[in-house]
Design a protein around this motif. Structure first.
Motif, mmCIF file in Angstrom:
data_model
loop_
_atom_site.group_PDB
_atom_site.id
_atom_site.type_symbol
_atom_site.label_atom_id
_atom_site.label_comp_id
_atom_site.label_asym_id
_atom_site.label_seq_id
_atom_site.Cartn_x
_atom_site.Cartn_y
_atom_site.Cartn_z
ATOM 1 N N MET A 1 0.840 -1.188 0.000
ATOM 2 C CA MET A 1 0.000 0.000 0.000
ATOM 3 C C MET A 1 0.877 1.241 0.000
ATOM 4 S SD MET A 1 -2.799 1.242 2.813
ATOM 5 C CE MET A 1 -4.368 1.510 2.056
ATOM 6 N N LEU A 2 0.465 2.225 -0.782
ATOM 7 C CA LEU A 2 1.169 3.495 -0.859
ATOM 8 C C LEU A 2 1.055 4.225 0.470
ATOM 9 C CD1 LEU A 2 2.685 5.050 -3.066
ATOM 10 C CD2 LEU A 2 0.548 6.168 -3.645
ATOM 11 N N GLN A 3 2.159 4.837 0.909
ATOM 12 C CA GLN A 3 2.184 5.553 2.178
ATOM 13 C C GLN A 3 2.436 7.036 1.955
ATOM 14 O OE1 GLN A 3 3.967 2.776 5.487
ATOM 15 N NE2 GLN A 3 5.536 3.158 3.965
ATOM 16 N N LEU A 4 1.893 7.840 2.857
ATOM 17 C CA LEU A 4 2.169 9.267 2.931
ATOM 18 C C LEU A 4 2.893 9.495 4.242
ATOM 19 C CD1 LEU A 4 1.927 12.287 2.284
ATOM 20 C CD2 LEU A 4 -0.366 12.211 3.329
ATOM 21 N N LEU A 5 4.121 9.946 4.172
ATOM 22 C CA LEU A 5 4.934 10.213 5.352
ATOM 23 C C LEU A 5 5.007 11.726 5.534
ATOM 24 C CD1 LEU A 5 7.824 7.698 4.562
ATOM 25 C CD2 LEU A 5 5.618 7.254 5.645
ATOM 26 N N ILE A 6 4.541 12.203 6.690
ATOM 27 C CA ILE A 6 4.484 13.649 6.932
ATOM 28 C C ILE A 6 5.447 14.020 8.050
ATOM 29 C CG2 ILE A 6 3.033 15.612 7.541
ATOM 30 C CD1 ILE A 6 0.614 14.031 6.536
ATOM 31 N N ASP A 7 6.381 14.897 7.735
ATOM 32 C CA ASP A 7 7.265 15.507 8.719
ATOM 33 C C ASP A 7 6.387 16.538 9.441
ATOM 34 O OD1 ASP A 7 9.335 16.668 10.153
ATOM 35 O OD2 ASP A 7 10.349 17.503 8.396
ATOM 36 N N ALA A 8 5.715 16.081 10.492
ATOM 37 C CA ALA A 8 4.574 16.820 11.044
ATOM 38 C C ALA A 8 4.918 17.884 12.077
ATOM 39 C CB ALA A 8 3.578 15.827 11.649
ATOM 40 N N ASP A 9 6.156 17.976 12.527
ATOM 41 C CA ASP A 9 6.482 18.909 13.602
ATOM 42 C C ASP A 9 6.042 20.349 13.332
ATOM 43 O OD1 ASP A 9 7.494 17.056 15.344
ATOM 44 O OD2 ASP A 9 9.586 17.385 14.790
ATOM 45 N N ALA A 10 6.214 20.820 12.135
ATOM 46 C CA ALA A 10 5.833 22.207 11.831
ATOM 47 C C ALA A 10 5.067 22.276 10.513
ATOM 48 C CB ALA A 10 7.075 23.083 11.762
ATOM 49 N N CYS A 11 4.273 21.275 10.237
ATOM 50 C CA CYS A 11 3.574 21.188 8.957
ATOM 51 C C CYS A 11 2.178 21.809 9.061
ATOM 52 C CB CYS A 11 3.478 19.737 8.512
ATOM 53 S SG CYS A 11 2.706 19.537 6.898
ATOM 54 N N PRO A 12 1.920 22.883 8.319
ATOM 55 C CA PRO A 12 0.615 23.551 8.410
ATOM 56 C C PRO A 12 -0.494 22.882 7.595
ATOM 57 C CG PRO A 12 2.018 24.740 6.890
ATOM 58 C CD PRO A 12 2.850 23.626 7.472
ATOM 59 N N VAL A 13 -0.183 21.819 6.855
ATOM 60 C CA VAL A 13 -1.190 21.192 5.991
ATOM 61 C C VAL A 13 -1.493 19.749 6.379
ATOM 62 C CG1 VAL A 13 -0.756 22.709 3.999
ATOM 63 C CG2 VAL A 13 0.569 20.592 4.261
ATOM 64 N N VAL A 14 -1.251 19.393 7.622
ATOM 65 C CA VAL A 14 -1.480 18.014 8.058
ATOM 66 C C VAL A 14 -2.925 17.604 7.809
ATOM 67 C CG1 VAL A 14 -1.603 16.471 10.055
ATOM 68 C CG2 VAL A 14 0.396 17.935 9.740
ATOM 69 N N ASP A 15 -3.870 18.391 8.288
ATOM 70 C CA ASP A 15 -5.279 18.008 8.155
ATOM 71 C C ASP A 15 -5.718 17.949 6.694
ATOM 72 O OD1 ASP A 15 -5.653 17.697 10.917
ATOM 73 O OD2 ASP A 15 -6.038 19.836 11.172
ATOM 74 N N LEU A 16 -5.280 18.896 5.893
ATOM 75 C CA LEU A 16 -5.620 18.903 4.469
ATOM 76 C C LEU A 16 -5.013 17.676 3.775
ATOM 77 C CD1 LEU A 16 -6.869 20.282 2.017
ATOM 78 C CD2 LEU A 16 -4.821 21.739 1.891
ATOM 79 N N ALA A 17 -3.771 17.360 4.095
ATOM 80 C CA ALA A 17 -3.111 16.196 3.491
ATOM 81 C C ALA A 17 -3.810 14.897 3.892
ATOM 82 C CB ALA A 17 -1.643 16.156 3.900
ATOM 83 N N LEU A 18 -4.238 14.805 5.144
ATOM 84 C CA LEU A 18 -4.946 13.607 5.593
ATOM 85 C C LEU A 18 -6.279 13.461 4.876
ATOM 86 C CD1 LEU A 18 -4.226 13.671 9.430
ATOM 87 C CD2 LEU A 18 -3.092 12.309 7.654
ATOM 88 N N PHE A 19 -6.985 14.560 4.699
ATOM 89 C CA PHE A 19 -8.268 14.524 3.985
ATOM 90 C C PHE A 19 -8.066 14.033 2.555
ATOM 91 C CE2 PHE A 19 -11.287 16.642 1.155
ATOM 92 C CZ PHE A 19 -12.486 16.130 1.639
ATOM 93 N N ILE A 20 -7.100 14.605 1.854
ATOM 94 C CA ILE A 20 -6.858 14.239 0.458
ATOM 95 C C ILE A 20 -6.361 12.802 0.352
ATOM 96 C CG2 ILE A 20 -5.431 14.729 -1.579
ATOM 97 C CD1 ILE A 20 -5.484 17.714 -0.615
#
Length: 152
Positions: A1-20
């Motif tokens: 399965m394809l994964q999305l890895l987010i360097d989340a410490d200072a990422c302002p688009v976490v919620d938008l990226a999760l939705f998409i």
């Protein structure tokens, strides 16, 4: 399965990226350190001890060829690109082998100026246009990554 890895410490688009990513059935994983604990429904969170580059090295250890990565850290982006990751920053710019060297050189020159006592401009205030640019490019990248995964 394809994964999305987010360097989340200072990422302002976490919620938008999760939705998409949920629309494309891409598995999201958030990476943060103990001072930036972050939990989101539908995403796995990996928390590492606070330390220089600890989040970066953990993310790299999980990354597989073809995975998507969201980061604003050019050093991490360069290593992800070298491992076959598809990298985008929070403003919707895809970071590739064609542009990462120039971005790293700019980062180096800016750091040199600051070490010498000079000042450099910080990031501009985030706008709705930044979110729209990210959303548009991230959707394109998701579609391309899924197509490439099906082809291989």
């Amino acid at each position: 399965m394809l994964q999305l890895l987010i360097d989340a410490d200072a990422c302002p688009v976490v919620d938008l990226a999760l939705f998409i990513s949920s629309r494309y059935e891409i598995r999201p994983i958030l990476f943060c350190d103990t001072s930036h604990r972050m939990e989101r429904e539908g995403a796995k969170t990996i928390i590492v001890d606070k330390g220089p580059d600890s989040v970066d090295f953990k993310l790299l250890s999980v990354l597989k060829r073809g995975d998507l990565v969201i980061t604003g850290d050019y050093g991490l982006a360069a290593m992800c690109i070298a491992k076959g990751g598809i990298v985008i920053n929070h403003n919707g710019k895809e970071l590739t082998s064609d542009n990462i060297d120039q971005l790293l050189a700019f980062r180096f020159e800016s750091a040199k100026i600051r070490r010498a006592g000079g000042r450099t401009k910080g990031p501009k205030k985030r706008t709705e246009e930044n979110n729209l640019a990210f959303e548009t490019k991230f959707r394109q990248i998701c579609e391309r990554a899924i197509f490439e995964k099906e082809e291989s």
